[in-house]
Design an enzyme around this catalytic site. Sequence first.
Site, mmCIF file in Angstrom:
data_model
loop_
_atom_site.group_PDB
_atom_site.id
_atom_site.type_symbol
_atom_site.label_atom_id
_atom_site.label_comp_id
_atom_site.label_asym_id
_atom_site.label_seq_id
_atom_site.Cartn_x
_atom_site.Cartn_y
_atom_site.Cartn_z
ATOM 1 N N GLY A 38 6.002 -45.465 -42.933
ATOM 2 C CA GLY A 38 5.725 -44.550 -41.831
ATOM 3 C C GLY A 38 6.307 -44.937 -40.487
ATOM 4 C CG ASP A 98 -7.248 -43.090 -39.874
ATOM 5 O OD1 ASP A 98 -8.153 -42.678 -39.143
ATOM 6 O OD2 ASP A 98 -7.067 -42.626 -41.023
ATOM 7 C CE LYS A 126 -5.301 -39.308 -37.966
ATOM 8 N NZ LYS A 126 -5.615 -39.023 -39.363
ATOM 9 C CG PHE A 147 -3.307 -35.865 -42.637
ATOM 10 C CD1 PHE A 147 -3.736 -37.131 -43.008
ATOM 11 C CD2 PHE A 147 -2.054 -35.436 -43.058
ATOM 12 C CE1 PHE A 147 -2.934 -37.955 -43.778
ATOM 13 C CE2 PHE A 147 -1.249 -36.256 -43.836
ATOM 14 C CZ PHE A 147 -1.692 -37.517 -44.191
ATOM 15 C CG ASP A 154 3.686 -39.673 -46.282
ATOM 16 O OD1 ASP A 154 3.058 -40.481 -45.555
ATOM 17 O OD2 ASP A 154 3.438 -39.521 -47.489
#
Length: 179
Positions: A38, A98, A126, A147, A154
């Site tokens: 990512g 996250d 987040k 999300f 992805d």
Amino acid sequence: MDVLISESEIQRRVTELAHQIEVDYQGRPLTVVAVLTGSLVFLADLIRNIRLPLRVGLLQASSYRGASTVSTGTLLINESFAPDVAGRDVLLLDDILDTGLTISALAQRMRERGAARVRTAVLLRKIGRQAVPFEPDYTGFSIPDRFVVGYGLDFNDDYRHIPYIGVLTDPLPAADPLP
Ligand code: XMP
């Protein structure tokens, strides 16, 4: 797909982060370690704006399975491409913080591998999701608990190439059951 952060906003912020890093790492032996897959796009844009000698390494970590959009809590770390970080300043890059489990575990792993100093940079953080206490040294953007995809992130290995951060508007499939 709704655009959450535009391409130009990302480019501006990544350049700002790079300049901050440049100031902070003057004269220090910097190794940038990016978490696959990512953070690849973030890595590529960031390092091209850091005018300092630096090395690049990669780690792979996964805690998500298939189409699942919730963390399983089990982190698999692949160190096949990990650089020798002994005595070096490591800047660990991840796409998104996250729960914080991934980046905190990988930072600990870099210390175990002998890094002299470990700092962390995340493109996204987040809000309201963190499960472990951890403060990244550099954060691109704080975002709501949605999300997100694009700019390396992805959904089912798709959308990584999109140059902005977007939120999928179609409902996401239910998480895969664990085996
Ligand atoms: P933790 O919970 O360990 O998670 O902080 C970090 C990793 O979870 C993935 N992740 C996402 N991937 N869109 C994605 O494409 C998201 O909204 C998202 N939230 C978490 C990501 O791999 C990250 O490294």
